[in-house]
Design an enzyme around this catalytic site. Structure first.
Site, PDB file in Angstrom:
ATOM      1  N   CYS A 124       3.143   6.689  10.625  1.00 46.16           N
ATOM      2  CA  CYS A 124       3.265   7.047   9.367  1.00 46.16           C
ATOM      3  C   CYS A 124       4.559   8.139   8.898  1.00 46.16           C
ATOM      4  CB  CYS A 124       1.949   8.040   9.261  1.00 46.16           C
ATOM      5  SG  CYS A 124       0.343   7.183   9.588  1.00 46.16           S
TER       6      CYS A 124
ATOM      7  N   ARG B 287       0.734  -1.164   0.048  1.00 44.20           N
ATOM      8  CA  ARG B 287       0.066   0.066  -0.031  1.00 44.20           C
ATOM      9  C   ARG B 287       0.798   1.240  -0.055  1.00 44.20           C
ATOM     10  NH1 ARG B 287       1.097   2.106   4.591  1.00 44.20           N
ATOM     11  NH2 ARG B 287       1.272   0.763   6.568  1.00 44.20           N
TER      12      ARG B 287
ATOM     13  N   ILE C 154       4.519   3.569   7.859  1.00 45.33           N
ATOM     14  CA  ILE C 154       4.185   2.559   8.978  1.00 45.33           C
ATOM     15  C   ILE C 154       3.310   2.893   9.858  1.00 45.33           C
ATOM     16  CG2 ILE C 154       5.798   3.644  10.806  1.00 45.33           C
ATOM     17  CD1 ILE C 154       6.638   0.581  11.136  1.00 45.33           C
ATOM     18  N   THR C 155       2.551   1.756  10.211  1.00 44.30           N
ATOM     19  CA  THR C 155       1.507   2.089  10.993  1.00 44.30           C
ATOM     20  C   THR C 155       1.126   0.784  11.751  1.00 44.30           C
ATOM     21  OG1 THR C 155      -0.721   2.731  11.081  1.00 44.30           O
ATOM     22  CG2 THR C 155      -0.556   1.287   9.644  1.00 44.30           C
TER      23      THR C 155
ATOM     24  N   HIS D 287      -1.649  -1.939  13.822  1.00 48.12           N
ATOM     25  CA  HIS D 287      -3.027  -2.505  13.850  1.00 48.12           C
ATOM     26  C   HIS D 287      -3.182  -3.559  15.088  1.00 48.12           C
ATOM     27  CE1 HIS D 287      -3.994  -0.963   9.868  1.00 48.12           C
ATOM     28  NE2 HIS D 287      -3.225  -1.747   9.238  1.00 48.12           N
TER      29      HIS D 287
ATOM     30  N   ALA E  46      -8.083   2.674   9.231  1.00 55.89           N
ATOM     31  CA  ALA E  46      -7.875   2.125  10.396  1.00 55.89           C
ATOM     32  C   ALA E  46      -8.165   3.170  11.560  1.00 55.89           C
ATOM     33  CB  ALA E  46      -6.494   1.417  10.890  1.00 55.89           C
TER      34      ALA E  46
END
Length: 234
Positions: free
Chosen positions: A191, A88, A92-93, A95, A175
């Protein structure tokens, strides 16, 4: 144009399994589009919307910087978390449990062919949803997602977004931090943006929210914004 959407709630599901499933759904739609063009057909393409909650996982977008992950492999194991570099956009993220993750897998040719508009409508969907709880979500210039108090020293992100598209078919998505453990964000530069905090609906409201209720509000606003004919539970 097909504006019906197949709706699935996958409950809690491993990130990689869900990513593979998204990829399969996207490829099926792309295959139909290729055959339509090759053979001058007009077979209808499907649209999907997946809700899911992931176990602890960090994901890095294709243009992201690995240095924004502040944990090594052993530390990830200690946190019972996994890590994936994925396809995507965005950096960085995180979850995890208590977060509402949504993956619209749409053939945008059934709606509109404009990725910028697509992202702005996803943001608007979240802004309208959290407004029902008294939270004023806004955009931050050049930073996809939904924020609170942008332009102040207290700017904080409540919803991250990152997508991929192929032949106008989307995957990945958003998210929304509902009741998520924000401590896991301390181990990344979210991010890739330094100096801005992350928040959740629970923190802002001082109480846990009903995630099923929030999902229904998300779908209500998504249906209006995207002019969806109907959601079909699958």
């Amino acid at each position: 144009m097909n504006r019906k959407i197949l709706l699935s709630d996958l409950a809690s599901k491993d990130y990689k399994e869900t990513w593979d499933y998204q990829s399969q759904l996207l490829q099926k739609i792309v295959d139909v589009k290729i055959q339509n063009r090759r053979n001058d057909l007009q077979e209808t393409t499907k649209n999907h919307f997946l809700f899911v909650e992931h176990p602890h996982v960090y994901t890095l977008g294709k243009s992201g910087d690995l240095s924004n992950l502040l944990l090594n492999e052993n530390q990830l194991k200690e946190k019972n978390a996994t890590f994936y570099k994925i396809n995507r956009g965005g950096d960085i993220t995180y979850h995890g449990p208590g977060q509402i993750v949504g993956y619209p897998i749409l053939d945008l040719e059934n709606f509109f062919t404009d990725i910028h508009k697509y992202l702005r409508l996803l943001e608007e969907m979240i802004i309208l949803t959290i407004a029902e709880y008294g939270l004023k979500g806004i955009r931050s210039a050049g930073e996809t997602g939904v924020w609170l108090d942008v332009g102040t020293p207290f700017a904080r992100k409540i919803c991250a977004m990152g997508i991929r598209s192929s032949r106008w078919v989307t995957m990945h998505g958003f998210a929304l931090n509902a009741n998520v453990n924000l401590g896991y964000f301390d181990h990344i530069i979210p991010c890739g943006i330094r100096g801005k905090a992350v928040t959740s609906m629970e923190v802002e409201l001082g109480k846990k929210v009903d995630t099923e209720e929030v999902k229904q509000k998300i779908l209500k606003h998504f249906k209006t914004l995207f002019e969806v004919e109907e959601f079909i539970v699958s």
